[in-house]
Write a protein that holds these residues in place. Structure first.
Motif, PDB file in Angstrom:
ATOM      1  N   GLN A  58       0.699  -1.140  -0.007  1.00  0.00           N
ATOM      2  CA  GLN A  58      -0.016   0.106   0.112  1.00  0.00           C
ATOM      3  C   GLN A  58       0.850   1.359  -0.034  1.00  0.00           C
ATOM      4  N   ILE A  59       2.058   1.329   0.677  1.00  0.00           N
ATOM      5  CA  ILE A  59       3.015   2.439   0.641  1.00  0.00           C
ATOM      6  C   ILE A  59       3.428   2.507  -0.919  1.00  0.00           C
ATOM      7  N   ALA A  60       3.737   1.601  -1.476  1.00  0.00           N
ATOM      8  CA  ALA A  60       4.246   1.334  -2.789  1.00  0.00           C
ATOM      9  C   ALA A  60       3.236   2.159  -3.891  1.00  0.00           C
ATOM     10  N   ALA A  61       1.967   1.400  -3.393  1.00  0.00           N
ATOM     11  CA  ALA A  61       0.846   1.986  -4.457  1.00  0.00           C
ATOM     12  C   ALA A  61       0.441   3.485  -4.216  1.00  0.00           C
ATOM     13  N   ALA A  62       0.915   4.166  -2.871  1.00  0.00           N
ATOM     14  CA  ALA A  62       0.880   5.432  -2.697  1.00  0.00           C
ATOM     15  C   ALA A  62       1.989   6.267  -3.608  1.00  0.00           C
ATOM     16  N   LEU A  63       3.101   5.589  -3.522  1.00  0.00           N
ATOM     17  CA  LEU A  63       4.290   6.415  -4.288  1.00  0.00           C
ATOM     18  C   LEU A  63       3.882   6.199  -5.746  1.00  0.00           C
ATOM     19  N   ALA A  64       3.352   5.186  -6.256  1.00  0.00           N
ATOM     20  CA  ALA A  64       3.235   4.959  -7.524  1.00  0.00           C
ATOM     21  C   ALA A  64       2.174   6.186  -8.136  1.00  0.00           C
ATOM     22  N   ALA A  65       1.178   6.490  -7.281  1.00  0.00           N
ATOM     23  CA  ALA A  65       0.164   7.413  -7.782  1.00  0.00           C
ATOM     24  C   ALA A  65       0.864   8.832  -7.711  1.00  0.00           C
ATOM     25  N   ASP A 120      10.061  12.388   2.161  1.00  0.00           N
ATOM     26  CA  ASP A 120      10.201  12.285   3.562  1.00  0.00           C
ATOM     27  C   ASP A 120       9.547  10.984   3.954  1.00  0.00           C
ATOM     28  N   ILE A 121       9.774   9.789   3.212  1.00  0.00           N
ATOM     29  CA  ILE A 121       9.049   8.811   3.491  1.00  0.00           C
ATOM     30  C   ILE A 121       9.529   8.004   4.674  1.00  0.00           C
ATOM     31  N   LYS A 122       8.990   7.705   5.880  1.00  0.00           N
ATOM     32  CA  LYS A 122       9.287   7.181   6.976  1.00  0.00           C
ATOM     33  C   LYS A 122       8.280   6.625   7.960  1.00  0.00           C
ATOM     34  N   SER A 178      17.771   8.785   8.993  1.00  0.00           N
ATOM     35  CA  SER A 178      17.744   7.472   8.772  1.00  0.00           C
ATOM     36  C   SER A 178      17.229   6.889   7.512  1.00  0.00           C
ATOM     37  N   TYR A 179      16.646   7.709   6.877  1.00  0.00           N
ATOM     38  CA  TYR A 179      15.746   7.175   5.521  1.00  0.00           C
ATOM     39  C   TYR A 179      16.191   8.251   4.213  1.00  0.00           C
ATOM     40  N   SER A 193      14.481   8.696  -5.208  1.00  0.00           N
ATOM     41  CA  SER A 193      14.733   8.969  -3.750  1.00  0.00           C
ATOM     42  C   SER A 193      13.808   8.383  -2.789  1.00  0.00           C
ATOM     43  N   ASP A 194      12.476   8.438  -3.397  1.00  0.00           N
ATOM     44  CA  ASP A 194      11.483   7.928  -2.517  1.00  0.00           C
ATOM     45  C   ASP A 194      11.666   6.275  -2.441  1.00  0.00           C
ATOM     46  N   VAL A 195      12.028   5.569  -3.557  1.00  0.00           N
ATOM     47  CA  VAL A 195      12.179   4.399  -3.392  1.00  0.00           C
ATOM     48  C   VAL A 195      13.181   3.766  -2.468  1.00  0.00           C
ATOM     49  N   TYR A 196      14.183   4.583  -2.310  1.00  0.00           N
ATOM     50  CA  TYR A 196      15.299   4.256  -1.372  1.00  0.00           C
ATOM     51  C   TYR A 196      14.615   4.486   0.141  1.00  0.00           C
ATOM     52  N   SER A 197      14.039   5.409   0.223  1.00  0.00           N
ATOM     53  CA  SER A 197      13.519   5.820   1.766  1.00  0.00           C
ATOM     54  C   SER A 197      12.731   4.548   2.045  1.00  0.00           C
ATOM     55  N   ALA A 198      11.643   4.316   0.945  1.00  0.00           N
ATOM     56  CA  ALA A 198      10.493   3.163   1.317  1.00  0.00           C
ATOM     57  C   ALA A 198      11.291   1.640   1.613  1.00  0.00           C
ATOM     58  N   GLY A 199      12.581   1.669   0.687  1.00  0.00           N
ATOM     59  CA  GLY A 199      13.411   0.176   1.130  1.00  0.00           C
ATOM     60  C   GLY A 199      13.730   0.293   2.357  1.00  0.00           C
ATOM     61  N   VAL A 200      14.260   1.479   2.866  1.00  0.00           N
ATOM     62  CA  VAL A 200      14.835   1.560   4.360  1.00  0.00           C
ATOM     63  C   VAL A 200      13.655   1.097   5.148  1.00  0.00           C
ATOM     64  N   VAL A 201      12.480   1.517   4.810  1.00  0.00           N
ATOM     65  CA  VAL A 201      11.104   1.323   5.762  1.00  0.00           C
ATOM     66  C   VAL A 201      11.171  -0.218   5.793  1.00  0.00           C
TER      67      VAL A 201
END
Length: 680
Positions: free
Chosen positions: A123-130, A140-142, A181-182, A197-205
């Motif tokens: 669902q996080i990935a779906a929000a980023l895709a949109a 600032d994905i965290k 941290s992200y 950049s958002d993909v990296y932060s999401a991967g850390v999450v």
């Protein structure tokens, strides 16, 4: 959060949004729960702090958040309803979410089971895709910006750092934007953010959901940012093995690879945007549904984007070997520097080939003396070829001597030295690898740390960057985690025993108070400020309450009080009460005649006896008519009554016969009362 003294609570913004309560406060704004009076619904209102209202940069940033998020309409993105300004304070009206942040979920449940983590992460990935499809980068994905609703739906919130692709930066050069941290490595080096950049932060999450730990830690944000730029994020399964939890939450290879593909330091080698990330997550979830425990190397390999070629160093070609000289003509041979240990295939050094050797010819001998010489005679040829050869040899000798002297000088001055590597924040295995790479040996020393997790390097001795002779030894200072000691069992001990137990437990004695106790003797510990077994910092003060023994209670004088009131008061003081009854001509019926003990003190549970009055003894006046005066008097006096005689004869001669009494016959009177005997 307590909103009692917040000046905005109770106000109505723009005659529409009634502020009900404060929900949270951030660095630049405060979020309130509010009521939309026009549409009769609950909303969240984010109001910029009053002290930032005059700052054009913050105002522009606040305005950008509303505009960036407003273009998004997706079930996994917090919706923006309205924007305005009230009394110079900009505000944003958004969807109010009942739920908890992903940070709370991680804190209470992590490490999450892979299937649970992927359910949330999809669902996080779906929000980023949109967002990426709409040209918006969150930045600032965290976990704090991901909300899990009461219905289990994920909502990505807080586009406070978001911007549309191509919009100007809002921060000065050199300022780290986002949470360290992200933070993607490219933002640390001041590249422009994009979907990667958002993909990296999401991967850390996702890494944190799977392991319960952040991949990089440090003493400050710049240390963490440095590690993002210079250190690859490890596989979540490796981190779980380091934490001793590898068997609790087995992670298949393709899920490891998904994390690595999202968190590659080179953004060109990373998953490109939210759409690609969402597609990869769905592949992984599908495989996990079919085979929850096994690996799938083929799927894992397919998740990694192709490695970029731009900017990468070419592989070095094998060096060309010198060809043998076939004739007297000199030929220059090109040898790559790789033969000399120089990692640069583009730089090449011309090396002249060896000179051809001329055949040795006999020469005339110079005259010799009859004495045998100490050294054989030197025959120096003046042939041009030989002279050229001698010149080359001399140059080579000078070069070799120069190189030898330079190498010796370098070795003595700096070559024999190496530097202590920066290993703070690494586990022991990786720190030893770094030490070995720097030609150093290590020993370890354990210390407690409030900030560094167990098994991670706190610091080194000597400190990182200092020079040491190669093959020297330095010390890794390993973290034992926070220094904690269990609170000892104190209740029931004497005060002296309790003080000793506190001291032996590396703690300290706090305030000691005394209190009465009905069941513990004086000097016994009744309670302590810390529960037994609680993990406490060294020298934590523990307060004690110590028994003073039984509490003495003053006995009140309740004579002449009503029996009921006296009984209630004594029981209220904790006494047991025994009631006895007696007749009394002086104390009214139901009042206390006396008590035992009459005064002094006693303890709770002791017995106090009270004597309650029944009033005087009552007798009935008998009939006396026709009896002689003496007989009537005796009859009344036998009843303990006092008798007075009154003559009521109408005859001249008294008859001495009783006529009646006053009070009359049959009347109840108290013993000792006076009765009038009427005679004729």
């Amino acid at each position: 959060m307590n909103s009692t003294f917040d000046p905005l609570v109770g106000q109505v913004l723009d005659d529409r949004y009634e502020i009900v309560a404060k929900v949270a406060r951030g660095g630049m704004a405060t979020v309130y729960r509010a009521r939309d009076l026009r549409l009769a619904r609950v909303v969240a209102v984010k109001v910029m702090r009053s002290d930032l209202g005059e700052d054009d940069e913050f105002a522009a940033k606040f305005d950008r958040e509303a505009r960036s998020a407003a273009v998004l309409s997706h079930p996994n993105v917090v919706s923006i309803f309205d924007q305005g300004s009230s009394h110079g304070q900009p505000y944003i009206v958004m969807e109010f979410i009942e739920g908890l942040t992903l940070r709370r979920v991680i804190s209470s449940e992590a490490p999450l089971a892979p299937a649970r983590a992927l359910e949330l992460f999809e669902q996080i990935a779906a929000a980023l895709a949109a967002a990426h499809e709409a040209g918006v980068v969150h930045r600032d994905i965290k976990p704090e910006n991901v909300i899990l609703t009461d219905r289990g739906q994920v909502k990505v919130a807080d586009f406070g750092l978001a911007r549309q692709v191509g919009s100007p930066q809002m921060t000065a050069t050199g300022v780290l934007v986002g949470t360290a941290s992200y933070l993607p490595p490219e933002l640390v080096t001041h590249a422009r953010p994009d979907g990667r950049s958002d993909v990296y932060s999401a991967g850390v999450v996702l890494f944190e959901m799977l392991t319960g730990k952040k991949p990089h830690t440090g003493e400050n944000n710049y240390q963490i940012a440095y590690r993002h730029v210079n250190v690859d994020i490890e596989k979540p399964s490796e981190r779980l093995r380091e934490l001793g939890k590898g068997n609790e939450r087995p992670i298949p290879d393709y899920l490891d690879t998904l994390v690595l593909a999202a968190t590659r330091r080179d953004p060109r080698a990373r998953i490109a945007d939210g759409q690609e990330l969402l597609a990869a997550v769905r592949k992984v979830r599908g495989e996990m549904a079919r085979n929850s425990s096994g690996d799938n190397p083929e799927l894992a390999a397919s998740l990694l984007p192709d490695s970029p070629s731009e900017g990468l160093t070419e592989r070095l070609r094998p060096a060309t070997r010198p060809r043998p000289v076939s004739g007297p003509t000199p030929e220059t041979v090109i040898v790559s520097r790789s033969e000399w240990g120089v990692a640069d295939a583009s730089a090449q050094t011309p090396i002249p080939p060896p000179e051809p050797v001329a055949p040795r010819t006999a020469t005339s001998q110079s005259p010799t003396s009859q004495r045998t010489p100490v050294f054989p005679p030197l025959h120096i040829s003046h042939d041009p070829v030989h002279q050229r050869r001698r010149g080359v040899i001399a140059v080579l000798l000078v070069v070799l001597l120069t190189i030898g002297a330079g190498f010796g000088s370098w070795w003595w001055m700096s070559g024999r030295y190496t530097t202590v590597p920066a290993v703070a924040g690494m586990n022991e295995t990786k720190a030893r690898e770094a030490a070995s790479a720097n030609a150093l040996r290590v020993e370890t020393r354990d210390e407690y740390s409030e900030t560094v997790p167990v098994g991670v390097v706190i610091d080194t001795d000597p400190r990182s960057g200092e020079r040491l002779v190669r093959d020297s030894q330095f010390t890794l200072i390993m973290s034992l985690g926070p220094e904690r000691y269990p609170a000892p069992q104190l209740v029931g001990l004497t005060r002296e025993e309790a003080e000793q137990a506190i001291t032996d437990g590396h703690l300290s004695l706090g305030e000691v108070t005394e209190d009465w106790s009905e069941d513990q003797p004086a000097g016994t510990v009744l309670s302590a400020s810390e529960e037994e077994g609680a993990q406490l910092k060294p020298d934590t003060a523990i307060d004690l309450t110590v028994s003073k023994g039984r509490e003495p209670i003053r006995i009140p004088d309740l004579t002449d009080a009503t029996t009921a009131a006296a009984t209630e008061e004594l029981k209220g003081l904790g006494f047991e009460v025994t009631v006895k009854e007696e007749n009394s001509t002086t104390v009214a019926k139901g009042d206390v005649i006396r008590q035992d003990p009459a005064d002094g003190t006693a303890y709770r549970g002791d017995t106090v006896t009270i004597v309650s009055s029944l009033g005087p003894v009552m007798v009935t006046i008998p009939g006396v008519w026709g009896k002689g005066t003496d007989d009537a008097r005796k009859l009344l006096e036998d009843l303990d009554l006092k008798v007075e005689i009154r003559n009521d004869s109408g005859f001249g001669l008294p008859l001495n016969l009783a006529k009646s009494t006053d009070p009359a016959e049959g009347t109840q009177v108290a013993v000792g009362s006076t009765v009038t005997l009427i005679i004729v």
